[in-house]
Design an enzyme around this catalytic site. Structure first.
Site, short mmCIF file in Angstrom:
data_model
loop_
_atom_site.label_atom_id
_atom_site.label_comp_id
_atom_site.label_asym_id
_atom_site.label_seq_id
_atom_site.Cartn_x
_atom_site.Cartn_y
_atom_site.Cartn_z
N SER A 148 0.83 -1.20 0.00
CA SER A 148 0.00 0.00 0.00
C SER A 148 0.87 1.26 0.00
O SER A 148 1.59 1.51 -0.97
CB SER A 148 -0.95 -0.05 1.19
OG SER A 148 -2.02 0.85 1.05
N ASP A 232 -9.20 -6.60 -3.54
CA ASP A 232 -8.88 -5.19 -3.32
C ASP A 232 -10.03 -4.35 -3.90
O ASP A 232 -10.79 -4.82 -4.76
CB ASP A 232 -7.58 -4.82 -4.05
CG ASP A 232 -6.37 -4.77 -3.12
OD1 ASP A 232 -6.47 -4.14 -2.07
OD2 ASP A 232 -5.33 -5.36 -3.46
N HIS A 264 -7.12 -6.59 0.63
CA HIS A 264 -6.03 -5.67 0.93
C HIS A 264 -5.26 -6.08 2.19
O HIS A 264 -4.09 -5.71 2.35
CB HIS A 264 -6.61 -4.26 1.12
CG HIS A 264 -5.60 -3.16 1.04
ND1 HIS A 264 -5.10 -2.71 -0.16
CD2 HIS A 264 -4.99 -2.43 1.99
CE1 HIS A 264 -4.24 -1.73 0.06
NE2 HIS A 264 -4.14 -1.54 1.36
#
Length: 289
Positions: A148, A232, A264
């Protein structure tokens, strides 16, 4: 498209149907803390090794028998540059240390104590320190993995001033997992940038977006793996897809992968398990399976 939701991964997970988004985050952090505490007991380590001028500009180094003469795997955590630390980011240590790597977990100051631009500069300072450390300890190679916001920081290292550093040729593989590469849309959301905690405006968002930058020609010698999870959010998938297309135009060595059955959070939680699809992928690319 609801951008506030799309930039809130805990609200987009397929598991959110049965779980409160806050519960997903709590579980994610709990897994990370427990695994980090476990590997600190199992493996040798040097903690809080400074690379900069503040306490947060430091790294933890994990290894099995010896620290020198082993390849290096660097992990940079996510958290939108405002959350998480290396103290709960030893999630990938065990599978790699067991296979002869040393793992370096990097930390950095967080917003709003510093701006995002300052964090980028700290990451460049870390790279300079790391390359010297790698040379001094006879590392045969360096690989990077980010999640991320951590993937973003790694992507910002593809600049000429970074890859022209002495011994940057040691960098072999880079794994960018569920990253953010274009800040222009994201900076306007409360989910990612509440009260402009990142200190971004229209101009700086462009200047600090790796998707909008030309990369150093030295990057052609690095294998870049752009990765995201099946579950995601659509906007995170789009970030990875469009960044990959931009990299393709620059003739870099690339691979694009969607990891099925992961969101995620699970895509990183499972780095602790060498038999998981995501860690198995990384190990194969490093030639360890």
């Amino acid at each position: 498209m609801d951008l506030e939701k799309e930039y809130s991964p805990s609200q987009c997970s397929h598991r959110a149907i049965d779980n409160n988004p806050a519960d997903l985050i709590e579980s994610f952090v709990k897994i990370h803390i427990e695994e980090t505490e476990r590997v600190k007991k199992v493996y040798k380590s040097r903690l809080d090794v400074s690379y900069g001028d503040t306490k947060m500009q430091s790294m933890d180094i994990y290894f099995k028998d010896k620290e020198s003469d082993t390849p290096i795997f660097v992990y940079i955590h996510g958290g939108y540059w405002i959350e998480l630390t290396k103290a709960e980011s030893g999630i990938c240590v065990a599978p790699l240390v067991e296979r002869g790597y040393r793992v370096v977990v990097m930390d950095y100051d967080q917003c709003p104590n510093v701006t995002l631009e300052e964090i980028v500069q700290q990451t460049k300072k870390f790279l300079k320190f790391l390359l010297k450390y790698a040379t001094d300890t006879n590392a045969e190679s360096i690989s990077f993995c980010g999640h991320s916001a951590g993937s973003y920081l790694i992507a910002m290292l593809f600049q000429q001033d970074c890859l022209d550093l002495p011994n940057a040729n040691l960098i072999k593989d880079i794994f960018l997992i569920s990253g953010i590469y274009d800040l222009r849309e994201m900076r306007q959301t409360n989910a990612a940038n509440p009260n402009n905690v990142l200190s971004l405006d229209e101009e700086s968002a462009k200047r600090l977006s790796p998707a909008l930058l030309e990369f150093s020609k030295s990057a052609v010698n690095i294998k870049i793996h752009v990765i995201f999870g099946e579950h995601d959010s659509e906007v995170f998938k789009k970030q990875s897809t469009e960044f990959f297309k931009q990299l393709e135009k620059q003739n870099l060595a690339l691979e694009y992968s969607e990891v099925m059955d992961h969101d995620h959070f699970t895509i990183i939680e499972e780095l602790r398990n060498s038999e998981s699809s995501i860690m198995n992928f990384i190990l194969k690319k490093l030639g360890l399976k």
